[in-house]
Write a protein that holds these residues in place. Structure first.
Motif, PDB file in Angstrom:
ATOM      1  N   GLU A 109       0.830  -1.205   0.000  1.00 54.61           N
ATOM      2  CA  GLU A 109       0.000   0.000   0.000  1.00 54.61           C
ATOM      3  C   GLU A 109       0.865   1.255   0.000  1.00 54.61           C
ATOM      4  OE1 GLU A 109      -3.824  -1.922   2.411  1.00 54.61           O
ATOM      5  OE2 GLU A 109      -2.634  -0.325   3.310  1.00 54.61           O
ATOM      6  N   ARG A 110       1.931   1.252   0.805  1.00 57.27           N
ATOM      7  CA  ARG A 110       2.817   2.422   0.835  1.00 57.27           C
ATOM      8  C   ARG A 110       3.526   2.621  -0.503  1.00 57.27           C
ATOM      9  NH1 ARG A 110       6.855   1.687   3.611  1.00 57.27           N
ATOM     10  NH2 ARG A 110       6.548  -0.290   4.721  1.00 57.27           N
ATOM     11  N   GLN A 111       3.923   1.528  -1.132  1.00 60.87           N
ATOM     12  CA  GLN A 111       4.566   1.638  -2.434  1.00 60.87           C
ATOM     13  C   GLN A 111       3.609   2.231  -3.459  1.00 60.87           C
ATOM     14  OE1 GLN A 111       5.920  -2.382  -3.141  1.00 60.87           O
ATOM     15  NE2 GLN A 111       7.969  -1.957  -2.348  1.00 60.87           N
ATOM     16  N   TYR A 112       2.347   1.853  -3.370  1.00 56.53           N
ATOM     17  CA  TYR A 112       1.358   2.428  -4.291  1.00 56.53           C
ATOM     18  C   TYR A 112       1.221   3.931  -4.063  1.00 56.53           C
ATOM     19  CZ  TYR A 112      -3.152   3.722  -6.221  1.00 56.53           C
ATOM     20  OH  TYR A 112      -4.156   4.373  -6.906  1.00 56.53           O
ATOM     21  N   LEU A 113       1.158   4.355  -2.803  1.00 53.22           N
ATOM     22  CA  LEU A 113       1.045   5.782  -2.512  1.00 53.22           C
ATOM     23  C   LEU A 113       2.305   6.531  -2.940  1.00 53.22           C
ATOM     24  CD1 LEU A 113      -0.683   5.771   1.001  1.00 53.22           C
ATOM     25  CD2 LEU A 113      -1.712   6.200  -1.221  1.00 53.22           C
ATOM     26  N   ASP A 114       3.462   5.903  -2.796  1.00 57.98           N
ATOM     27  CA  ASP A 114       4.704   6.517  -3.277  1.00 57.98           C
ATOM     28  C   ASP A 114       4.646   6.746  -4.783  1.00 57.98           C
ATOM     29  OD1 ASP A 114       5.951   6.741  -0.839  1.00 57.98           O
ATOM     30  OD2 ASP A 114       6.888   4.774  -0.951  1.00 57.98           O
ATOM     31  N   MET A 115       4.134   5.761  -5.503  1.00 57.78           N
ATOM     32  CA  MET A 115       4.013   5.875  -6.947  1.00 57.78           C
ATOM     33  C   MET A 115       3.042   6.989  -7.332  1.00 57.78           C
ATOM     34  SD  MET A 115       1.741   4.927  -9.597  1.00 57.78           S
ATOM     35  CE  MET A 115       0.815   3.521  -8.944  1.00 57.78           C
ATOM     36  N   VAL A 116       1.928   7.072  -6.614  1.00 58.47           N
ATOM     37  CA  VAL A 116       0.936   8.113  -6.904  1.00 58.47           C
ATOM     38  C   VAL A 116       1.488   9.495  -6.584  1.00 58.47           C
ATOM     39  CG1 VAL A 116      -1.342   9.015  -6.265  1.00 58.47           C
ATOM     40  CG2 VAL A 116      -1.012   6.561  -6.558  1.00 58.47           C
ATOM     41  N   SER A 117       2.262   9.594  -5.507  1.00 62.50           N
ATOM     42  CA  SER A 117       2.801  10.894  -5.103  1.00 62.50           C
ATOM     43  C   SER A 117       3.743  11.473  -6.149  1.00 62.50           C
ATOM     44  CB  SER A 117       3.524  10.772  -3.759  1.00 62.50           C
ATOM     45  OG  SER A 117       4.688   9.979  -3.888  1.00 62.50           O
ATOM     46  N   GLN A 118       4.346  10.622  -6.960  1.00 62.88           N
ATOM     47  CA  GLN A 118       5.234  11.097  -8.015  1.00 62.88           C
ATOM     48  C   GLN A 118       4.457  11.611  -9.225  1.00 62.88           C
ATOM     49  OE1 GLN A 118       8.140   8.067  -8.940  1.00 62.88           O
ATOM     50  NE2 GLN A 118       8.418   7.529  -6.798  1.00 62.88           N
ATOM     51  N   LYS A 119       3.180  11.230  -9.314  1.00 66.64           N
ATOM     52  CA  LYS A 119       2.353  11.651 -10.439  1.00 66.64           C
ATOM     53  C   LYS A 119       1.390  12.774 -10.066  1.00 66.64           C
ATOM     54  CE  LYS A 119       2.361   7.044 -12.576  1.00 66.64           C
ATOM     55  NZ  LYS A 119       1.526   5.934 -13.071  1.00 66.64           N
ATOM     56  N   GLU A 120       0.901  12.753  -8.827  1.00 68.35           N
ATOM     57  CA  GLU A 120      -0.078  13.742  -8.396  1.00 68.35           C
ATOM     58  C   GLU A 120       0.556  14.635  -7.326  1.00 68.35           C
ATOM     59  OE1 GLU A 120      -3.798  12.118  -7.225  1.00 68.35           O
ATOM     60  OE2 GLU A 120      -3.747  10.522  -8.714  1.00 68.35           O
ATOM     61  N   ASN A 121       0.523  15.918  -7.574  1.00 67.34           N
ATOM     62  CA  ASN A 121       1.109  16.855  -6.612  1.00 67.34           C
ATOM     63  C   ASN A 121       0.070  17.237  -5.563  1.00 67.34           C
ATOM     64  OD1 ASN A 121       2.944  18.554  -5.411  1.00 67.34           O
ATOM     65  ND2 ASN A 121       2.527  20.271  -6.790  1.00 67.34           N
ATOM     66  N   ARG A 122      -0.444  16.256  -4.854  1.00 60.50           N
ATOM     67  CA  ARG A 122      -1.432  16.482  -3.807  1.00 60.50           C
ATOM     68  C   ARG A 122      -0.934  15.810  -2.542  1.00 60.50           C
ATOM     69  NH1 ARG A 122      -4.679  20.677  -5.086  1.00 60.50           N
ATOM     70  NH2 ARG A 122      -5.377  20.518  -7.235  1.00 60.50           N
ATOM     71  N   ARG A 123       0.068  16.408  -1.930  1.00 60.01           N
ATOM     72  CA  ARG A 123       0.770  15.774  -0.831  1.00 60.01           C
ATOM     73  C   ARG A 123      -0.074  15.730   0.443  1.00 60.01           C
ATOM     74  NH1 ARG A 123       6.361  15.862  -1.665  1.00 60.01           N
ATOM     75  NH2 ARG A 123       6.758  16.168   0.554  1.00 60.01           N
ATOM     76  N   ASP A 124      -1.061  16.625   0.572  1.00 60.54           N
ATOM     77  CA  ASP A 124      -1.796  16.704   1.823  1.00 60.54           C
ATOM     78  C   ASP A 124      -2.589  15.440   2.102  1.00 60.54           C
ATOM     79  OD1 ASP A 124      -3.316  17.223  -0.367  1.00 60.54           O
ATOM     80  OD2 ASP A 124      -4.269  19.035   0.406  1.00 60.54           O
ATOM     81  N   TYR A 125      -3.486  15.054   1.192  1.00 60.69           N
ATOM     82  CA  TYR A 125      -4.281  13.866   1.481  1.00 60.69           C
ATOM     83  C   TYR A 125      -3.490  12.579   1.263  1.00 60.69           C
ATOM     84  CZ  TYR A 125      -5.301  13.980  -3.594  1.00 60.69           C
ATOM     85  OH  TYR A 125      -5.213  14.011  -4.962  1.00 60.69           O
ATOM     86  N   LEU A 126      -2.439  12.629   0.450  1.00 58.41           N
ATOM     87  CA  LEU A 126      -1.574  11.456   0.323  1.00 58.41           C
ATOM     88  C   LEU A 126      -0.877  11.155   1.640  1.00 58.41           C
ATOM     89  CD1 LEU A 126       0.050  11.909  -3.197  1.00 58.41           C
ATOM     90  CD2 LEU A 126      -1.340   9.992  -2.441  1.00 58.41           C
ATOM     91  N   PHE A 127      -0.374  12.201   2.294  1.00 64.65           N
ATOM     92  CA  PHE A 127       0.275  12.000   3.583  1.00 64.65           C
ATOM     93  C   PHE A 127      -0.716  11.547   4.650  1.00 64.65           C
ATOM     94  CE2 PHE A 127       3.994  14.997   2.541  1.00 64.65           C
ATOM     95  CZ  PHE A 127       4.756  13.920   2.116  1.00 64.65           C
ATOM     96  N   GLU A 128      -1.966  11.957   4.518  1.00 63.83           N
ATOM     97  CA  GLU A 128      -2.982  11.504   5.465  1.00 63.83           C
ATOM     98  C   GLU A 128      -3.146   9.993   5.394  1.00 63.83           C
ATOM     99  OE1 GLU A 128      -7.824  11.947   6.093  1.00 63.83           O
ATOM    100  OE2 GLU A 128      -6.723  13.497   5.003  1.00 63.83           O
ATOM    101  N   LEU A 129      -3.234   9.469   4.182  1.00 57.24           N
ATOM    102  CA  LEU A 129      -3.347   8.023   4.017  1.00 57.24           C
ATOM    103  C   LEU A 129      -2.052   7.313   4.413  1.00 57.24           C
ATOM    104  CD1 LEU A 129      -5.240   7.879   0.603  1.00 57.24           C
ATOM    105  CD2 LEU A 129      -6.155   7.297   2.856  1.00 57.24           C
ATOM    106  N   TYR A 130      -0.923   7.887   4.030  1.00 58.32           N
ATOM    107  CA  TYR A 130       0.370   7.300   4.372  1.00 58.32           C
ATOM    108  C   TYR A 130       0.526   7.210   5.889  1.00 58.32           C
ATOM    109  CZ  TYR A 130       5.123   6.024   2.984  1.00 58.32           C
ATOM    110  OH  TYR A 130       6.280   5.333   2.735  1.00 58.32           O
ATOM    111  N   ASN A 131       0.090   8.245   6.575  1.00 52.70           N
ATOM    112  CA  ASN A 131       0.177   8.263   8.032  1.00 52.70           C
ATOM    113  C   ASN A 131      -0.701   7.179   8.652  1.00 52.70           C
ATOM    114  OD1 ASN A 131       1.061   9.423  10.546  1.00 52.70           O
ATOM    115  ND2 ASN A 131      -0.971  10.318  10.746  1.00 52.70           N
ATOM    116  N   GLU A 132      -1.871   6.939   8.056  1.00 55.45           N
ATOM    117  CA  GLU A 132      -2.750   5.885   8.569  1.00 55.45           C
ATOM    118  C   GLU A 132      -2.071   4.520   8.482  1.00 55.45           C
ATOM    119  OE1 GLU A 132      -6.567   5.784   6.781  1.00 55.45           O
ATOM    120  OE2 GLU A 132      -7.102   7.837   7.362  1.00 55.45           O
ATOM    121  N   ILE A 133      -1.385   4.274   7.373  1.00 57.61           N
ATOM    122  CA  ILE A 133      -0.705   2.981   7.202  1.00 57.61           C
ATOM    123  C   ILE A 133       0.420   2.833   8.216  1.00 57.61           C
ATOM    124  CG2 ILE A 133       0.593   1.537   5.601  1.00 57.61           C
ATOM    125  CD1 ILE A 133      -0.858   2.930   3.321  1.00 57.61           C
ATOM    126  N   LEU A 134       1.194   3.900   8.404  1.00 57.62           N
ATOM    127  CA  LEU A 134       2.296   3.832   9.364  1.00 57.62           C
ATOM    128  C   LEU A 134       1.778   3.610  10.788  1.00 57.62           C
ATOM    129  CD1 LEU A 134       4.628   6.677   8.043  1.00 57.62           C
ATOM    130  CD2 LEU A 134       4.921   4.207   7.800  1.00 57.62           C
TER     131      LEU A 134
END
Length: 308
Positions: free
Chosen positions: A270-295
């Motif tokens: 799941e984190r690898q998928y979000l990492d991949m998306v973060s390189q394509k979509e410049n929307r770090r706010d909600y991406l970090f929200e999901l990333y934080n949930e996984i961590l």
């Protein structure tokens, strides 16, 4: 135990500083604010010494901040209602508090703007810094320091002026920021994006679990936990899992470790998928929200003191 003692010390420190400062005949409010600034600078450079304590402190601090901020507005509301009830606005034609409140707000903006320029924030950054945030909360607390040194009418006028400063600090930025800030994604649209990414990342986690060998009972438990991330489990699924957990003994140590490894493997996907998306979509706010949930989910699994 040490973590709990440190958190209790962290919470009690502002109160201790306040009472000590008052005994020394200096401003307790100013002393607490200065101590908070010092503590913030210290915590930034020591947050990774004890990460668990730092995270717990942030959660507790966020809760206390919400409670205290709401308390300030409740107190202010009660004071304003009392003042209106006593006809200090309706029955008194003296509007001096309006002029004082506007002058205080303008002075506050100028001071913050100049500070922004001195801090090399730039013209636009200084304007945003000057307008941003609710102003007057600390000043309202300072007002009570002089309650015994002014008349009742003067105190009421100060409260009304302070009330106007707080209201202006909420209304003016709401209007001005629409014209000077870039339009961001709405909360509703951001929620849709979060839900879309959550569905996709859980799908990646489930794919990762499908590729590894797991006993059927462990696979069922892992899949249920992963589907729970996107609230895809029905009420019937929950009762089935609850009844099964109540009827059969818990996993043995080997099965628990296997379940833990499977979940960590899924969270890694799941984190690898979000990492991949973060390189394509410049929307770090909600991406970090999901990333934080996984961590956080991983930290629960790796917590040796946790019973799950």
């Amino acid at each position: 135990m040490a973590y709990n003692a440190q958190i209790l010390l962290f919470v009690s420190t502002p109160f201790s500083i306040y009472f000590i400062a008052e005994e020394l005949k200096v401003s307790g409010i100013i002393a607490v604010v200065c101590a908070g600034l010092m503590q913030n600078s210290e915590s930034i450079r020591s947050r990774f010494i004890t990460p668990r304590q730092f995270h717990n402190g942030l959660v507790l601090l966020r809760l206390l901040r919400e409670l205290l901020n709401n308390t300030i507005f409740v107190i202010l509301g009660l004071l304003v209602v009392r003042i209106i009830r006593d006809d200090l606005i309706i029955g008194n034609t003296n509007s001096q508090w309006i002029v004082i409140g506007i002058l205080l707000y303008i002075t506050n903006l100028l001071v913050r703007y100049l500070y922004g320029l001195l801090s090399k924030m730039g013209n636009k950054g200084s304007i945003i810094f000057a307008l941003g945030g609710v102003h007057g909360a600390v000043t309202l607390a300072l007002v009570y320091m002089i309650i015994n040194n002014v008349s009742s009418a003067q105190f009421d006028m100060i409260v009304l002026a302070e009330m106007l400063v707080i209201i202006l600090s909420m209304v003016v930025p709401s209007i001005v920021f629409r014209f000077i800030l870039d339009h961001d994604m709405s909360r509703k649209e951001a929620g849709k994006q979060v839900q879309r990414l959550r569905q996709e990342m859980v799908k990646e986690g489930l794919k990762a679990v499908e590729k590894i060998y797991l006993p059927e009972n462990i696979r069922e438990s892992v899949v249920y936990d992963l589907r729970d991330q996107k609230s895809a489990n029905s009420f019937a699924d929950f009762w089935h899992q609850w009844a099964k957990a109540s009827r059969y003994p818990e996993f043995n140590e080997q099965e628990k470790e296997l379940e833990q490894r499977a979940l960590l493997w899924a969270f890694r996907a799941e984190r690898q998928y979000l990492d991949m998306v973060s390189q394509k979509e410049n929307r770090r706010d909600y991406l970090f929200e999901l990333y934080n949930e996984i961590l956080l989910a991983e930290s629960i699994l790796l917590d040796t003191e946790n019973e799950y």
